[in-house]
Design an enzyme around this catalytic site. Structure first.
Site, PDB file in Angstrom:
ATOM      1  N   ILE A  34      30.381 -34.131 -38.388  1.00 27.60           N
ATOM      2  CA  ILE A  34      28.998 -34.415 -38.775  1.00 27.60           C
ATOM      3  C   ILE A  34      28.063 -33.233 -38.469  1.00 27.60           C
ATOM      4  CG2 ILE A  34      28.138 -35.442 -36.612  1.00 27.60           C
ATOM      5  CD1 ILE A  34      27.145 -37.811 -38.367  1.00 27.60           C
ATOM      6  N   VAL A 100      33.551 -36.903 -27.264  1.00 26.86           N
ATOM      7  CA  VAL A 100      34.037 -38.198 -27.753  1.00 26.86           C
ATOM      8  C   VAL A 100      35.403 -38.475 -27.114  1.00 26.86           C
ATOM      9  CG1 VAL A 100      34.656 -39.566 -29.771  1.00 26.86           C
ATOM     10  CG2 VAL A 100      32.810 -37.869 -29.933  1.00 26.86           C
ATOM     11  N   HIS A 104      40.970 -35.835 -30.497  1.00 26.45           N
ATOM     12  CA  HIS A 104      40.702 -35.292 -31.829  1.00 26.45           C
ATOM     13  C   HIS A 104      41.016 -33.810 -31.827  1.00 26.45           C
ATOM     14  CE1 HIS A 104      37.010 -35.374 -29.428  1.00 26.45           C
ATOM     15  NE2 HIS A 104      36.631 -34.257 -30.024  1.00 26.45           N
ATOM     16  N   HIS A 106      40.024 -30.435 -33.735  1.00 21.05           N
ATOM     17  CA  HIS A 106      39.099 -29.769 -34.652  1.00 21.05           C
ATOM     18  C   HIS A 106      39.909 -28.780 -35.493  1.00 21.05           C
ATOM     19  CE1 HIS A 106      35.267 -30.674 -32.329  1.00 21.05           C
ATOM     20  NE2 HIS A 106      36.168 -30.849 -31.366  1.00 21.05           N
TER      21      HIS A 106
HETATM   22  P1  AMP Z   1      34.189 -32.769 -28.769  1.00 25.67           P
HETATM   23  O1  AMP Z   1      33.100 -32.037 -28.081  1.00 25.67           O
HETATM   24  O2  AMP Z   1      35.455 -31.979 -28.876  1.00 25.67           O
HETATM   25  O3  AMP Z   1      34.400 -34.164 -28.195  1.00 25.67           O
HETATM   26  O4  AMP Z   1      33.724 -32.934 -30.277  1.00 25.67           O
HETATM   27  C1  AMP Z   1      33.180 -34.092 -30.822  1.00 25.67           C
HETATM   28  C2  AMP Z   1      32.795 -33.763 -32.235  1.00 25.67           C
HETATM   29  O5  AMP Z   1      32.563 -34.980 -32.919  1.00 25.67           O
HETATM   30  C3  AMP Z   1      31.543 -32.914 -32.379  1.00 25.67           C
HETATM   31  O6  AMP Z   1      31.865 -31.717 -33.094  1.00 25.67           O
HETATM   32  C4  AMP Z   1      30.588 -33.818 -33.168  1.00 25.67           C
HETATM   33  O7  AMP Z   1      29.787 -33.103 -34.081  1.00 25.67           O
HETATM   34  C5  AMP Z   1      31.558 -34.761 -33.865  1.00 25.67           C
HETATM   35  N1  AMP Z   1      31.022 -36.055 -34.232  1.00 25.67           N
HETATM   36  C6  AMP Z   1      30.335 -36.929 -33.448  1.00 25.67           C
HETATM   37  N2  AMP Z   1      30.044 -38.048 -34.119  1.00 25.67           N
HETATM   38  C7  AMP Z   1      30.586 -37.894 -35.367  1.00 25.67           C
HETATM   39  C8  AMP Z   1      30.628 -38.719 -36.528  1.00 25.67           C
HETATM   40  N3  AMP Z   1      30.061 -39.932 -36.575  1.00 25.67           N
HETATM   41  N4  AMP Z   1      31.260 -38.230 -37.630  1.00 25.67           N
HETATM   42  C9  AMP Z   1      31.820 -37.002 -37.610  1.00 25.67           C
HETATM   43  N5  AMP Z   1      31.824 -36.194 -36.538  1.00 25.67           N
HETATM   44  C10 AMP Z   1      31.212 -36.626 -35.436  1.00 25.67           C
END
Ligand code: AMP
Length: 123
Positions: A34, A100, A104, A106
């Protein structure tokens, strides 16, 4: 760390909030970040309740681990990133600023990405 089923990626997996989907199979879901930090910035998440790489690799069934990493490779391929190159990254825990708490990966691409980390190491 116990898995928190109210995290935003759990809600996306359950279909409670939308995402900009790139790929899905029985093991993984991929969607655009996002808040993109590169021309292509996509996230791949496993279909299961795992906080980060440690519990995923320790506890997930082998089929899910294989399927998840195959999905990462397929997504990079389908996004057209393979020839020019791309970067994968998985943050885990406080020092990595994991926001989050659902594993995940990236995928960054679409331009030269510069050095691996943007800060100099100092002890
Ligand atoms: P991290 O810091 O590795 O946990 O990355 C979390 C990522 O999730 C960040 O790059 C955010 O921009 C992304 N993010 C958070 N909420 C959403 C969402 N609803 N849809 C897509 N990406 C998201």
């Amino acid at each position: 760390m116990a898995y928190d089923p109210t995290n935003i990626f759990a809600k996306i997996l359950r279909g409670e909030i939308p995402c900009d989907k790139v790929y899905e199979d029985e093991y993984a879901l991929a969607f655009h970040d996002i808040n993109p930090q590169a021309p292509v910035h996509t996230l791949v998440i496993p279909k299961g309740e795992y906080v980060s790489m440690a519990d995923f690799t320790a506890d997930a069934p082998a089929e899910l681990i294989t399927g998840f990493f195959r999905a990462v490779g397929k997504v990079a391929e389908e996004l057209g990133l393979v020839e020019a190159g791309y970067r994968t990254l998985a943050n885990a825990g406080t020092n990595a600023h994991q926001e989050v708490p659902h594993l995940h990966i990236h995928i960054f691409g679409g331009k030269p990405l510069g050095p691996m980390l943007d800060t100099q190491f100092s002890s």
